[in-house]
Every structure is written in C-alpha cells, then in structure tokens.
Design a protein around this motif. Structure first.
Motif, PDB file in Angstrom:
ATOM      1  N   ALA A 134      -4.328  -0.858  -7.090  1.00 40.55           N
ATOM      2  CA  ALA A 134      -4.463  -2.263  -6.725  1.00 40.55           C
ATOM      3  C   ALA A 134      -3.293  -2.713  -5.845  1.00 40.55           C
ATOM      4  O   ALA A 134      -3.491  -3.472  -4.879  1.00 40.55           O
ATOM      5  CB  ALA A 134      -4.558  -3.132  -7.977  1.00 40.55           C
ATOM      6  N   VAL A 135      -2.088  -2.256  -6.138  1.00 39.09           N
ATOM      7  CA  VAL A 135      -0.928  -2.602  -5.308  1.00 39.09           C
ATOM      8  C   VAL A 135      -1.102  -2.011  -3.907  1.00 39.09           C
ATOM      9  O   VAL A 135      -0.781  -2.655  -2.906  1.00 39.09           O
ATOM     10  CB  VAL A 135       0.397  -2.150  -5.951  1.00 39.09           C
ATOM     11  N   LEU A 136      -1.642  -0.804  -3.842  1.00 37.12           N
ATOM     12  CA  LEU A 136      -1.905  -0.200  -2.534  1.00 37.12           C
ATOM     13  C   LEU A 136      -2.920  -1.044  -1.752  1.00 37.12           C
ATOM     14  O   LEU A 136      -2.734  -1.302  -0.553  1.00 37.12           O
ATOM     15  CB  LEU A 136      -2.413   1.238  -2.704  1.00 37.12           C
ATOM     16  N   LEU A 137      -3.971  -1.492  -2.423  1.00 37.55           N
ATOM     17  CA  LEU A 137      -4.945  -2.384  -1.762  1.00 37.55           C
ATOM     18  C   LEU A 137      -4.298  -3.700  -1.348  1.00 37.55           C
ATOM     19  O   LEU A 137      -4.601  -4.236  -0.271  1.00 37.55           O
ATOM     20  CB  LEU A 137      -6.133  -2.640  -2.681  1.00 37.55           C
ATOM     21  N   ALA A 138      -3.406  -4.224  -2.183  1.00 40.55           N
ATOM     22  CA  ALA A 138      -2.692  -5.459  -1.834  1.00 40.55           C
ATOM     23  C   ALA A 138      -1.841  -5.233  -0.592  1.00 40.55           C
ATOM     24  O   ALA A 138      -1.774  -6.097   0.295  1.00 40.55           O
ATOM     25  CB  ALA A 138      -1.828  -5.933  -3.001  1.00 40.55           C
ATOM     26  N   ALA A 139      -1.200  -4.071  -0.510  1.00 39.85           N
ATOM     27  CA  ALA A 139      -0.376  -3.754   0.662  1.00 39.85           C
ATOM     28  C   ALA A 139      -1.232  -3.733   1.926  1.00 39.85           C
ATOM     29  O   ALA A 139      -0.837  -4.281   2.965  1.00 39.85           O
ATOM     30  CB  ALA A 139       0.317  -2.410   0.462  1.00 39.85           C
ATOM     31  N   VAL A 140      -2.405  -3.127   1.827  1.00 37.02           N
ATOM     32  CA  VAL A 140      -3.325  -3.102   2.969  1.00 37.02           C
ATOM     33  C   VAL A 140      -3.742  -4.535   3.326  1.00 37.02           C
ATOM     34  O   VAL A 140      -3.781  -4.912   4.505  1.00 37.02           O
ATOM     35  CB  VAL A 140      -4.559  -2.216   2.665  1.00 37.02           C
ATOM     36  N   GLY A 141      -4.022  -5.335   2.291  1.00 35.73           N
ATOM     37  CA  GLY A 141      -4.403  -6.731   2.521  1.00 35.73           C
ATOM     38  C   GLY A 141      -3.288  -7.552   3.160  1.00 35.73           C
ATOM     39  O   GLY A 141      -3.536  -8.335   4.080  1.00 35.73           O
ATOM     40  N   VAL A 142      -2.069  -7.372   2.671  1.00 35.98           N
ATOM     41  CA  VAL A 142      -0.918  -8.088   3.247  1.00 35.98           C
ATOM     42  C   VAL A 142      -0.710  -7.648   4.684  1.00 35.98           C
ATOM     43  O   VAL A 142      -0.483  -8.473   5.575  1.00 35.98           O
ATOM     44  CB  VAL A 142       0.355  -7.854   2.397  1.00 35.98           C
ATOM     45  N   PHE A 143      -0.804  -6.341   4.930  1.00 38.81           N
ATOM     46  CA  PHE A 143      -0.638  -5.816   6.282  1.00 38.81           C
ATOM     47  C   PHE A 143      -1.697  -6.381   7.224  1.00 38.81           C
ATOM     48  O   PHE A 143      -1.398  -6.792   8.339  1.00 38.81           O
ATOM     49  CB  PHE A 143      -0.710  -4.284   6.264  1.00 38.81           C
ATOM     50  N   GLY A 144      -2.939  -6.420   6.748  1.00 38.89           N
ATOM     51  CA  GLY A 144      -4.044  -6.877   7.600  1.00 38.89           C
ATOM     52  C   GLY A 144      -4.076  -8.377   7.822  1.00 38.89           C
ATOM     53  O   GLY A 144      -4.431  -8.832   8.915  1.00 38.89           O
ATOM     54  N   THR A 145      -3.705  -9.149   6.811  1.00 40.38           N
ATOM     55  CA  THR A 145      -3.787 -10.612   6.924  1.00 40.38           C
ATOM     56  C   THR A 145      -2.471 -11.264   7.314  1.00 40.38           C
ATOM     57  O   THR A 145      -2.457 -12.434   7.691  1.00 40.38           O
ATOM     58  CB  THR A 145      -4.242 -11.239   5.595  1.00 40.38           C
ATOM     59  N   LYS A 146      -1.371 -10.523   7.165  1.00 38.58           N
ATOM     60  CA  LYS A 146      -0.029 -11.073   7.387  1.00 38.58           C
ATOM     61  C   LYS A 146       0.222 -12.287   6.487  1.00 38.58           C
ATOM     62  O   LYS A 146       0.917 -13.223   6.850  1.00 38.58           O
ATOM     63  CB  LYS A 146       0.190 -11.462   8.852  1.00 38.58           C
ATOM     64  N   ALA A 147      -0.386 -12.247   5.298  1.00 37.13           N
ATOM     65  CA  ALA A 147      -0.249 -13.329   4.313  1.00 37.13           C
ATOM     66  C   ALA A 147       0.071 -12.719   2.953  1.00 37.13           C
ATOM     67  O   ALA A 147      -0.188 -11.545   2.696  1.00 37.13           O
ATOM     68  CB  ALA A 147      -1.543 -14.134   4.237  1.00 37.13           C
ATOM     69  N   GLY A 148       0.610 -13.543   2.058  1.00 34.84           N
ATOM     70  CA  GLY A 148       1.004 -13.067   0.741  1.00 34.84           C
ATOM     71  C   GLY A 148      -0.076 -13.126  -0.317  1.00 34.84           C
ATOM     72  O   GLY A 148       0.092 -12.580  -1.408  1.00 34.84           O
ATOM     73  N   TRP A 149      -1.216 -13.766  -0.036  1.00 31.41           N
ATOM     74  CA  TRP A 149      -2.221 -13.957  -1.087  1.00 31.41           C
ATOM     75  C   TRP A 149      -2.773 -12.656  -1.680  1.00 31.41           C
ATOM     76  O   TRP A 149      -3.060 -12.625  -2.876  1.00 31.41           O
ATOM     77  CB  TRP A 149      -3.353 -14.883  -0.622  1.00 31.41           C
ATOM     78  N   PRO A 150      -2.939 -11.538  -0.906  1.00 33.85           N
ATOM     79  CA  PRO A 150      -3.424 -10.318  -1.564  1.00 33.85           C
ATOM     80  C   PRO A 150      -2.448  -9.821  -2.644  1.00 33.85           C
ATOM     81  O   PRO A 150      -2.865  -9.334  -3.695  1.00 33.85           O
ATOM     82  CB  PRO A 150      -3.553  -9.304  -0.423  1.00 33.85           C
ATOM     83  N   ASP A 151      -1.164  -9.963  -2.378  1.00 37.06           N
ATOM     84  CA  ASP A 151      -0.135  -9.574  -3.339  1.00 37.06           C
ATOM     85  C   ASP A 151      -0.234 -10.430  -4.598  1.00 37.06           C
ATOM     86  O   ASP A 151      -0.192  -9.915  -5.725  1.00 37.06           O
ATOM     87  CB  ASP A 151       1.241  -9.731  -2.682  1.00 37.06           C
ATOM     88  N   ILE A 152      -0.399 -11.713  -4.434  1.00 41.13           N
ATOM     89  CA  ILE A 152      -0.508 -12.642  -5.568  1.00 41.13           C
ATOM     90  C   ILE A 152      -1.791 -12.377  -6.356  1.00 41.13           C
ATOM     91  O   ILE A 152      -1.786 -12.373  -7.598  1.00 41.13           O
ATOM     92  CB  ILE A 152      -0.443 -14.096  -5.065  1.00 41.13           C
ATOM     93  N   ALA A 153      -2.881 -12.118  -5.653  1.00 44.37           N
ATOM     94  CA  ALA A 153      -4.153 -11.850  -6.328  1.00 44.37           C
ATOM     95  C   ALA A 153      -4.059 -10.586  -7.184  1.00 44.37           C
ATOM     96  O   ALA A 153      -4.501 -10.565  -8.339  1.00 44.37           O
ATOM     97  CB  ALA A 153      -5.279 -11.717  -5.299  1.00 44.37           C
TER      98      ALA A 153
END
Length: 185
Positions: A134-153
């Motif tokens: 899940a943290v790896l997916l959050a990293a991909v999400g943060v990288f792709g969106t340039k936002a912190g919400w994937p990390d928080i989710a």
C-alpha cells in the motif's frame, strides 16, 4: 530473527518517514515497532500456561488498537497541512520493507493458525506485507498526482487494518480466556 528484523525496519522507516514527510511510512514504522513488541512478548510467554499466553495476546491486541488510533490522529494532523512527501523515498523504503516482511512471513508461516498469541504474530506480519504494498501504491500516487492525499489515504487504511487485527486478537484472546476459565471451574 523476526524481532531483530522488525526493530531494524522500525528505525529505517522512522528516519525515512521524518526525512520524506510521509505519514504512511510513519504508520508502517509504528507497525514495525508494534510487531517487535509483539514478537518479544510472544517469546516471553511461549513456555507459559495457556491463560498467560491468552492474557498476553489480549494486551497485545489493546496496544495494536492504540497504535491504530495514534496513526489516525497523526493522519488527521498531517491532513490539515499541504506538504507533499517524497515519493521516491516512499517507494524505495516500501520495497525494502516488503522484502523484510516477506522473510519474516516465511519464518512464521507455520504459526498462522495457532492460539491467540501465535495468531497475533501471524496477523502482524500479514498486515505488514499488505501495508508495504500500500505504501508503494501511495508513492506511485504521490509521484503521479504531486499531492499528499495518496499518502494520507494509505496511512488511514493501515490504521484501520491495525484496528481490525486488534479486534480479532482481542476477541480470540477473550474467547480463550473464557474457555479456560470455564474448564477450570
């Protein structure tokens, strides 16, 4: 071995979470700390009577639940800010953590259906592997969106996983304690 791996990874992830600003890495580091404590207690009570192992499992479940609540509080606190964590650090550390937990899972696989105490050890490891992905997916999400919400989710999901495991362990331990109490009466 599992205890040492978890202590080491707690330190790695704690430092990495502080440097990267990632709340999901922080949640995972707290989980590693919780697991290290879980393994230490499990080793301590291993040769004791079943009632003591069940009581230890109950306490471990309560502590896991407290860690879940603390992570949720931190998520809310971080969620009010606007800092974007470092996706590269999140991704790299989550891959290392997944490998570490994979090794622990192999070591503990035989104990996955044991008493509440041993079940708690297995659930911790299973949750850690899920959390690392899940943290790896959050990293991909943060990288792709340039936002912190994937990390928080992801940190929120990890907190709820911890709370769910805590509930399972507490329920199993209570059941064992009732059963033991009834059989000795």
């Amino acid at each position: 071995m599992a205890l040492l791996i978890n202590v080491l990874m707690f330190g790695v992830e704690l430092v990495s979470s502080m440097r990267s600003g990632s709340v999901s890495l922080l949640a995972d580091s707290v989980d590693f700390l919780s697991d290290a404590g879980n393994y230490a207690v499990s080793l301590f009570v291993l040769g004791m009577a079943t009632i003591w192992r069940s009581r230890a499992a109950y306490v471990k479940g309560v502590v896991m639940g407290m860690f879940g609540v603390l992570v949720l509080v931190r998520v809310l606190w971080i969620g009010m800010g606007s800092r974007v964590p470092e996706a590269e650090t999140m991704g790299l550390v989550s891959i290392v953590a997944f490998a570490a937990n994979g090794l622990v899972a192999l070591l503990l696989y035989a104990f996955r259906n044991g008493d509440a105490n041993m079940r708690s050890v297995w659930l911790c490891t299973r949750n850690d592997m899920i959390a690392n992905l899940a943290v790896l997916l959050a990293a991909v999400g943060v990288f792709g969106t340039k936002a912190g919400w994937p990390d928080i989710a992801v940190a929120s999901i990890m907190a709820f996983l911890g709370l769910s495991a805590a509930r399972d362990i507490i329920g199993r331990a209570r059941s064992e304690m009732r059963s033991l109490s009834t059989s000795t009466s």
